[in-house]
Design a protein around this motif. Sequence first.
Motif, short mmCIF file in Angstrom:
data_model
loop_
_atom_site.label_atom_id
_atom_site.label_comp_id
_atom_site.label_asym_id
_atom_site.label_seq_id
_atom_site.Cartn_x
_atom_site.Cartn_y
_atom_site.Cartn_z
N LYS A 45 -3.49 3.28 -5.28
CA LYS A 45 -2.85 2.51 -6.35
C LYS A 45 -3.41 2.83 -7.74
CE LYS A 45 -0.07 0.44 -4.96
NZ LYS A 45 1.24 0.87 -4.38
N LEU A 51 0.81 -1.21 0.00
CA LEU A 51 0.00 0.00 0.00
C LEU A 51 0.85 1.27 0.00
CD1 LEU A 51 -3.12 -0.48 2.33
CD2 LEU A 51 -3.10 0.16 -0.09
N VAL A 68 -7.17 1.24 -1.44
CA VAL A 68 -6.44 0.63 -2.56
C VAL A 68 -6.73 1.41 -3.84
CG1 VAL A 68 -6.18 -1.44 -3.96
CG2 VAL A 68 -6.42 -1.63 -1.48
#
Length: 242
Positions: free
Chosen positions: A189, A140, A185
């Motif tokens: 990301k 992460l 996430v």
Amino acid sequence: MEPAEYDLMDAAEERMWWYRALHGRVMDALARRPGPAGCVLDAGCGTGGLLRRLAALGRPLAGLDYNPAAAARAHAKSGAITTAGDANRLPFADGVFAALTSCDVLCHRAVEPAAALAEFRRVLAPGGTLVLNLPAYDWLHSAHDERVHNTRRFTAGGAGALLRAAGFEAVEARYWNAVLLPLMVLQRKVLRSDADAKSDVEPFPPWLDASLYAATAAERVLGRLGLRYPVGGSILLVATRP
């Protein structure tokens, strides 16, 4: 951290959902395991939001931050005694604190976890309580980590093992921010995967801030009822200095 991050923290930590959720969990931990009577140290106090919340305990408070300006802000915000210093070499005598909190500090690149934990154990009195918050999962790691100089993230099992190796007992290591992990996430990301992406600490629209906080509050209630989460964006650890 970058100086700009302290400014963002100072402005946001009274209202932003993340800080309110984190501080509530630290308060829960100290309510369950207060340690002996005496002073509470917040090691890595930043600009003092948690110290201000800890004032509700009615206990003497002290704060330490590596950045002198942040330590001064923490004193102005909370009224606690604060000082600038290094978590790897705490400027305090042995056994002077009944409890010690430290949120997202062992993850910093300037901090050596084993050295800092040895110092935390040294300044805690026997029976003293340690409460830590740590970011979860190396995968992460994001632009925000770079801005706040985070160089490592953890798993609950690995972090718990670090505390036991440092001589702490009755170690609890629990994931939280589980409900919002998919959104973390997505944000880290996908939406902000660029190295130049801005900080995660920012004002949110009131409706969104309230919704995110409600998710963490519901998770907190279920945690109090005994539910344990197998994953989460953060890890809260509680331990005792024997």
